[in-house]
Scaffold this active site. Sequence first.
Site, PDB file in Angstrom:
ATOM      1  CG  ASP A 160     -23.226 -30.990  49.974  1.00  0.00           C
ATOM      2  OD1 ASP A 160     -22.346 -31.804  50.296  1.00  0.00           O
ATOM      3  OD2 ASP A 160     -23.508 -30.740  48.789  1.00  0.00           O
ATOM      4  CG  ASP A 214     -18.193 -35.165  47.517  1.00  0.00           C
ATOM      5  OD1 ASP A 214     -18.053 -36.185  46.818  1.00  0.00           O
ATOM      6  OD2 ASP A 214     -18.004 -34.016  47.082  1.00  0.00           O
ATOM      7  NE  ARG A 228     -13.345 -31.136  45.628  1.00  0.00           N
ATOM      8  CZ  ARG A 228     -13.466 -30.672  44.395  1.00  0.00           C
ATOM      9  NH1 ARG A 228     -12.387 -30.360  43.688  1.00  0.00           N
ATOM     10  NH2 ARG A 228     -14.649 -30.528  43.839  1.00  0.00           N
ATOM     11  CD1 TRP A 239     -14.800 -35.210  48.609  1.00  0.00           C
ATOM     12  CD2 TRP A 239     -14.238 -34.055  50.438  1.00  0.00           C
ATOM     13  NE1 TRP A 239     -14.975 -33.874  48.335  1.00  0.00           N
ATOM     14  CE2 TRP A 239     -14.645 -33.143  49.444  1.00  0.00           C
ATOM     15  CE3 TRP A 239     -13.840 -33.574  51.683  1.00  0.00           C
ATOM     16  CZ2 TRP A 239     -14.666 -31.764  49.652  1.00  0.00           C
ATOM     17  CZ3 TRP A 239     -13.848 -32.197  51.891  1.00  0.00           C
ATOM     18  CH2 TRP A 239     -14.260 -31.306  50.890  1.00  0.00           C
TER      19      TRP A 239
END
Length: 402
Positions: free
Chosen positions: A118, A182, A254, A258
Amino acid sequence: MPRAPAALLQTVDDSGLPDRYTRTPDVTRRTLERALSTAIDSIDENLDEFNDQFPGPSSEGLVYSATDNTDGWTTSFWTGLCWLAYEVTGERRFRDAAQAQLATFERRLDCGEVTTHDLGFLYTLSAIAGYRLTEIEQYRSAALTAADLLVERFWDAPGLIQAWGDHASPEDSWERGRMIVDSMMNLPLLFWASEVTGDSMYASIAERHARTNAQYIVRSDGSTFHTFKCDVETGAPLGGETAQGYDADSCWSRGQTWAIYGYALAADYADEGAYAQLSAKLANYYLSHVEADHVPRWDFDAPADQSYRDTSAAAIAACGLDELAHRLPLADTRARGYENAAIATLGSLGEQYSTDRSESNGLLTQGAYDPTDGDYDECCIWGDYFYVEGLVRATEHWSRYW
């Protein structure tokens, strides 16, 4: 080696863009401008509380508590909101707030918080955005340090960036070789690093991960796994799983968004039209399964008694669909449909899911961080960020941070 983008597209079915998005939505520019103004007022009201601290990932009773910037993946979304507010208003207080927060991102690098993919989320909306807007060299340096740390998580044999855990530690062997959908939103950090340094290594790794993600995380019907593991020595696929979706074979909404946004961005950076076509197939699946008010359930395959909405997924979708519309060829008539879908989504979020500012310091209700852990029907800070980004995209001339 992963398949080339054009080849992998042949394995993905495409149900087409739903007819309802061929019509211009009944959402005026003035409505979106008012929604943006209201959102910026809310950001302004919270500058003192969240100065060198940050809203937590999700609220409790629609109120965010403050957290330090020591771990987690979400702190930069508040910084991104401050940068957006600064760009829209030109007011120095928003810039000052963002710059005060950037010091905490620099300290975080010094403390060695590197056990996550991340870094893209964390340093794109903080350091890269800051460098784009101020040209302050230390922000460029911080973002490049983050890019170098992200490169360290790359496994060459499968061609992927490991998502979680310490990739070098035997104690985290369960996470070794695991990528997650993600990660498509972390790749812009690497593409940007190649642009500013002239070193193609960063972009090459980003493209290899994008191809591996497309090969294994994107299913033949255009839906997505949340996570997928490969053997780091041989590159062999080991199978898909979920961490926040309903189950391994379901489609977590979700995660789908992404991927829509991530491949639209990759299409621009890599100048690769096949990525835009893949983004369109992912978007068509999403738009064919989203609810009538343009806000999805948290997982498209969850049972009726777990049909929680996720406004954060809708906000990401609005941005990704707008980006996709600009990445398609001029002659592609679907582009208008994706723009319509983005505007319809923003209109619905503003009309039906806005918080009451007297009771909440967030922007959108019914965000679903992780229903499997009981975290739903709250504000989510990334949902708030992408909602404002979507409104800025719709009403301003804006150069993206990603």
